[in-house]
Design an enzyme around this catalytic site. Structure first.
Site, PDB file in Angstrom:
ATOM      1  N   TYR A   1       3.043   7.983  17.836  1.00 38.92           N
ATOM      2  CA  TYR A   1       3.712   7.968  16.505  1.00 38.92           C
ATOM      3  C   TYR A   1       5.061   8.858  16.740  1.00 38.92           C
ATOM      4  CZ  TYR A   1       3.899   8.387  11.392  1.00 38.92           C
ATOM      5  OH  TYR A   1       4.244   8.222  10.122  1.00 38.92           O
TER       6      TYR A   1
ATOM      7  N   SER B   1       9.910   9.769  10.005  1.00 42.27           N
ATOM      8  CA  SER B   1       8.849  10.946   9.498  1.00 42.27           C
ATOM      9  C   SER B   1       9.347  12.190   9.916  1.00 42.27           C
ATOM     10  CB  SER B   1       7.621  10.452  10.150  1.00 42.27           C
ATOM     11  OG  SER B   1       6.469  11.667  10.096  1.00 42.27           O
TER      12      SER B   1
ATOM     13  N   CYS C   1       9.510   0.034   5.077  1.00 41.74           N
ATOM     14  CA  CYS C   1       8.720   1.004   5.000  1.00 41.74           C
ATOM     15  C   CYS C   1       7.062   0.781   5.564  1.00 41.74           C
ATOM     16  CB  CYS C   1       8.274   1.231   3.292  1.00 41.74           C
ATOM     17  SG  CYS C   1       7.424   2.636   2.982  1.00 41.74           S
TER      18      CYS C   1
ATOM     19  N   THR D   1      -1.709   9.136   1.162  1.00 43.81           N
ATOM     20  CA  THR D   1      -1.924   7.684   1.297  1.00 43.81           C
ATOM     21  C   THR D   1      -2.855   6.907   2.206  1.00 43.81           C
ATOM     22  OG1 THR D   1      -0.771   7.116   3.246  1.00 43.81           O
ATOM     23  CG2 THR D   1       0.801   7.411   1.142  1.00 43.81           C
TER      24      THR D   1
ATOM     25  N   LYS E   1       8.871   7.208  15.971  1.00 45.45           N
ATOM     26  CA  LYS E   1       9.565   7.556  14.797  1.00 45.45           C
ATOM     27  C   LYS E   1      10.926   8.265  15.320  1.00 45.45           C
ATOM     28  CE  LYS E   1       7.031   6.424  11.286  1.00 45.45           C
ATOM     29  NZ  LYS E   1       7.324   5.189  10.515  1.00 45.45           N
TER      30      LYS E   1
ATOM     31  N   SER F   1       0.872  -0.990  -0.057  1.00 42.42           N
ATOM     32  CA  SER F   1      -0.045  -0.142   0.165  1.00 42.42           C
ATOM     33  C   SER F   1       0.889   1.173   0.031  1.00 42.42           C
ATOM     34  CB  SER F   1      -0.958   0.060   1.408  1.00 42.42           C
ATOM     35  OG  SER F   1      -1.541   1.072   1.314  1.00 42.42           O
TER      36      SER F   1
ATOM     37  N   ASP G   1       4.780 -10.291   9.379  1.00 38.69           N
ATOM     38  CA  ASP G   1       4.268  -9.028  10.508  1.00 38.69           C
ATOM     39  C   ASP G   1       5.748  -8.679  10.937  1.00 38.69           C
ATOM     40  OD1 ASP G   1       3.557  -7.558  12.283  1.00 38.69           O
ATOM     41  OD2 ASP G   1       2.022  -9.062  13.025  1.00 38.69           O
ATOM     42  N   VAL G   2       5.838  -7.506  10.648  1.00 37.17           N
ATOM     43  CA  VAL G   2       7.219  -6.633  11.223  1.00 37.17           C
ATOM     44  C   VAL G   2       7.565  -6.906  12.538  1.00 37.17           C
ATOM     45  CG1 VAL G   2       7.779  -5.243   9.244  1.00 37.17           C
ATOM     46  CG2 VAL G   2       6.534  -4.410  11.233  1.00 37.17           C
TER      47      VAL G   2
HETATM   48  P1  NAD Z   1       0.044   2.817   4.241  1.00 37.62           P
HETATM   49  O1  NAD Z   1      -1.276   2.371   5.178  1.00 37.62           O
HETATM   50  O2  NAD Z   1      -0.838   3.154   3.066  1.00 37.62           O
HETATM   51  O3  NAD Z   1       0.990   1.415   4.134  1.00 37.62           O
HETATM   52  C1  NAD Z   1       1.562   0.937   5.205  1.00 37.62           C
HETATM   53  C2  NAD Z   1       1.767  -0.533   4.759  1.00 37.62           C
HETATM   54  O4  NAD Z   1       2.530  -1.372   6.123  1.00 37.62           O
HETATM   55  C3  NAD Z   1       0.498  -1.319   4.703  1.00 37.62           C
HETATM   56  O5  NAD Z   1       0.664  -2.048   3.305  1.00 37.62           O
HETATM   57  C4  NAD Z   1       0.239  -2.131   5.756  1.00 37.62           C
HETATM   58  O6  NAD Z   1      -0.295  -3.378   5.605  1.00 37.62           O
HETATM   59  C5  NAD Z   1       1.723  -2.531   6.235  1.00 37.62           C
HETATM   60  N1  NAD Z   1       1.810  -2.820   7.583  1.00 37.62           N
HETATM   61  C6  NAD Z   1       1.557  -2.210   8.662  1.00 37.62           C
HETATM   62  N2  NAD Z   1       1.665  -2.974   9.924  1.00 37.62           N
HETATM   63  C7  NAD Z   1       2.621  -4.049   9.277  1.00 37.62           C
HETATM   64  C8  NAD Z   1       2.896  -5.072  10.331  1.00 37.62           C
HETATM   65  N3  NAD Z   1       2.896  -5.202  11.304  1.00 37.62           N
HETATM   66  N4  NAD Z   1       3.876  -5.967   9.481  1.00 37.62           N
HETATM   67  C9  NAD Z   1       4.145  -5.734   7.884  1.00 37.62           C
HETATM   68  N5  NAD Z   1       3.436  -4.872   7.280  1.00 37.62           N
HETATM   69  C10 NAD Z   1       2.662  -3.929   7.886  1.00 37.62           C
HETATM   70  O7  NAD Z   1       0.717   4.180   4.851  1.00 37.62           O
HETATM   71  P2  NAD Z   1       1.903   4.740   4.220  1.00 37.62           P
HETATM   72  O8  NAD Z   1       1.522   6.011   4.221  1.00 37.62           O
HETATM   73  O9  NAD Z   1       2.376   4.281   2.787  1.00 37.62           O
HETATM   74  O10 NAD Z   1       3.262   4.544   5.312  1.00 37.62           O
HETATM   75  C11 NAD Z   1       4.280   3.638   4.895  1.00 37.62           C
HETATM   76  C12 NAD Z   1       5.449   4.295   5.885  1.00 37.62           C
HETATM   77  O11 NAD Z   1       5.600   5.731   5.835  1.00 37.62           O
HETATM   78  C13 NAD Z   1       5.043   4.191   7.383  1.00 37.62           C
HETATM   79  O12 NAD Z   1       6.075   3.876   8.089  1.00 37.62           O
HETATM   80  C14 NAD Z   1       4.425   5.719   7.900  1.00 37.62           C
HETATM   81  O13 NAD Z   1       4.512   5.959   9.122  1.00 37.62           O
HETATM   82  C15 NAD Z   1       5.441   6.554   6.788  1.00 37.62           C
HETATM   83  N6  NAD Z   1       5.116   8.017   6.635  1.00 37.62           N
HETATM   84  C16 NAD Z   1       4.008   8.186   6.312  1.00 37.62           C
HETATM   85  C17 NAD Z   1       3.455   9.629   5.972  1.00 37.62           C
HETATM   86  C18 NAD Z   1       2.172   9.854   5.235  1.00 37.62           C
HETATM   87  O14 NAD Z   1       1.837  11.160   5.593  1.00 37.62           O
HETATM   88  N7  NAD Z   1       1.588   8.897   4.594  1.00 37.62           N
HETATM   89  C19 NAD Z   1       4.447  10.656   6.437  1.00 37.62           C
HETATM   90  C20 NAD Z   1       5.645  10.120   6.993  1.00 37.62           C
HETATM   91  C21 NAD Z   1       6.015   9.034   6.986  1.00 37.62           C
END
Ligand code: NAD
Length: 279
Positions: free
Chosen positions: A158, A145, A95, A193, A162, A19, A68-69
């Protein structure tokens, strides 16, 4: 897109590829001819089929490994399989992540622990397994982040997770240099996202207003910026001009950064609760 400081990664181990940013990153790597091992809780069949169809270069592959991480043994087994099927990782990018926000006094213990487990312990588990399967001169990348640099409203769990990821990356950067492995940490502002959609639906308007200062990137913009940083092997990677400025101010002048947060927070709070008295 092709200016790799080191050789272009032949094989990338990527968590969270089902995702959002992870999925966008997988697509970009595949378009450059790379193979990707995706580790995630689940992945829609049609998405996986689409990624596989995009593999046209000789020897290129995409595999999905349910993992699962937060489960160290599960990560180890999944990466063992990836090594067997696709070879060692030139690039390993954790990620996967989760965001659950609320004012600290209203944030349940279980939610706090869940966020720490996925984001921080998950980063630890991903790194511990990936380092057993890295190619020589490999590159390990963590997703943190801007919330790992600046404390924002409702983001206690969060931000704690981070900030922890940034600390983990700082130490591994120094330790792994001795082994010839580079380490980076990605610190973006908001990216459009499903994670952000969830926050918009369930989170606080005050947090939205505060974070808006850093701007919101599309997945394509974020992935392009992250890829550029990875190609150059920068330690700290922040896609987007506004987010870069905030990161620079926060790291070089933290007192000013806190003053800006307090001022913006008071403004947003007053706009939402005009009759509330602020100290
Ligand atoms: P998202 O929810 O679209 O994707 C996250 C993915 O992580 C999903 O596919 C989910 O199934 C997977 N995931 C969650 N828990 C898991 C687990 N226990 N084991 C394995 N996989 C797992 O979110 P995103 O926005 O693409 O986020 C990706 C990363 O970027 C995250 O670490 C998030 O904190 C970071 N981030 C996101 C943003 C934002 O605004 N979207 C900003 C800064 C950082």
């Amino acid at each position: 897109m092709t200016n790799w400081n080191h050789r272009r990664p032949r094989v990338t181990y990527l968590s969270g590829g089902g995702s959002g940013i992870g999925l966008g990153f997988a697509k970009a790597l595949i378009a450059q001819g790379g193979s990707v091992a995706i580790f995630d809780l689940q992945m829609r069949d049609e998405l996986l089929a689409e990624l596989k169809q995009a593999c046209v270069a000789h020897g290129q592959s995409v595999f999905f490994y349910p993992a699962d991480v937060t489960d160290p043994q599960g990560m180890d087994s999944a990466m063992g399989l990836a090594h067997l099927h696709q070879g060692p990782a030139d690039l390993a990018f954790n990620c996967a992540g989760l965001m659950r926000n609320a004012v600290f006094t209203e944030l349940p213990f279980e939610t706090f622990v869940q966020v720490i487990n996925v984001n921080l312990i998950g980063s630890r588990n991903f790194a511990a397994s990936a380092l057993k399967h890295m190619a020589s001169q490999g590159h390990l990348v963590f997703m943190a982040s801007l919330a790992g640099i600046v404390g924002s409203y409702t983001q206690a769990a969060y931000a704690a997770s981070k900030f922890g990821v940034v600390g983990l990356a700082e130490v591994l950067r120094a330790e792994q240099k001795l082994q010839g492995i580079d380490v980076s940490v990605v610190c973006p502002g908001e990216i459009q996202t499903p994670l952000l959609d969830y926050e918009r639906e369930h989170g606080s308007d005050v947090t939205r207003q505060l974070n808006a200062v850093a701007g919101v990137l599309t997945v394509d913009q974020a992935v392009a910026g992250i890829l550029r940083g990875i190609q150059r092997r920068q330690f700290m990677i922040t896609p987007g001009f506004k987010a870069k400025v905030i990161r620079a101010v926060a790291r070089k002048c933290s007192t000013l950064q806190r003053w800006i947060v307090d001022r913006n927070l008071a403004r947003s709070f007053r706009a939402k609760h005009p009759s509330a008295a602020l100290r």
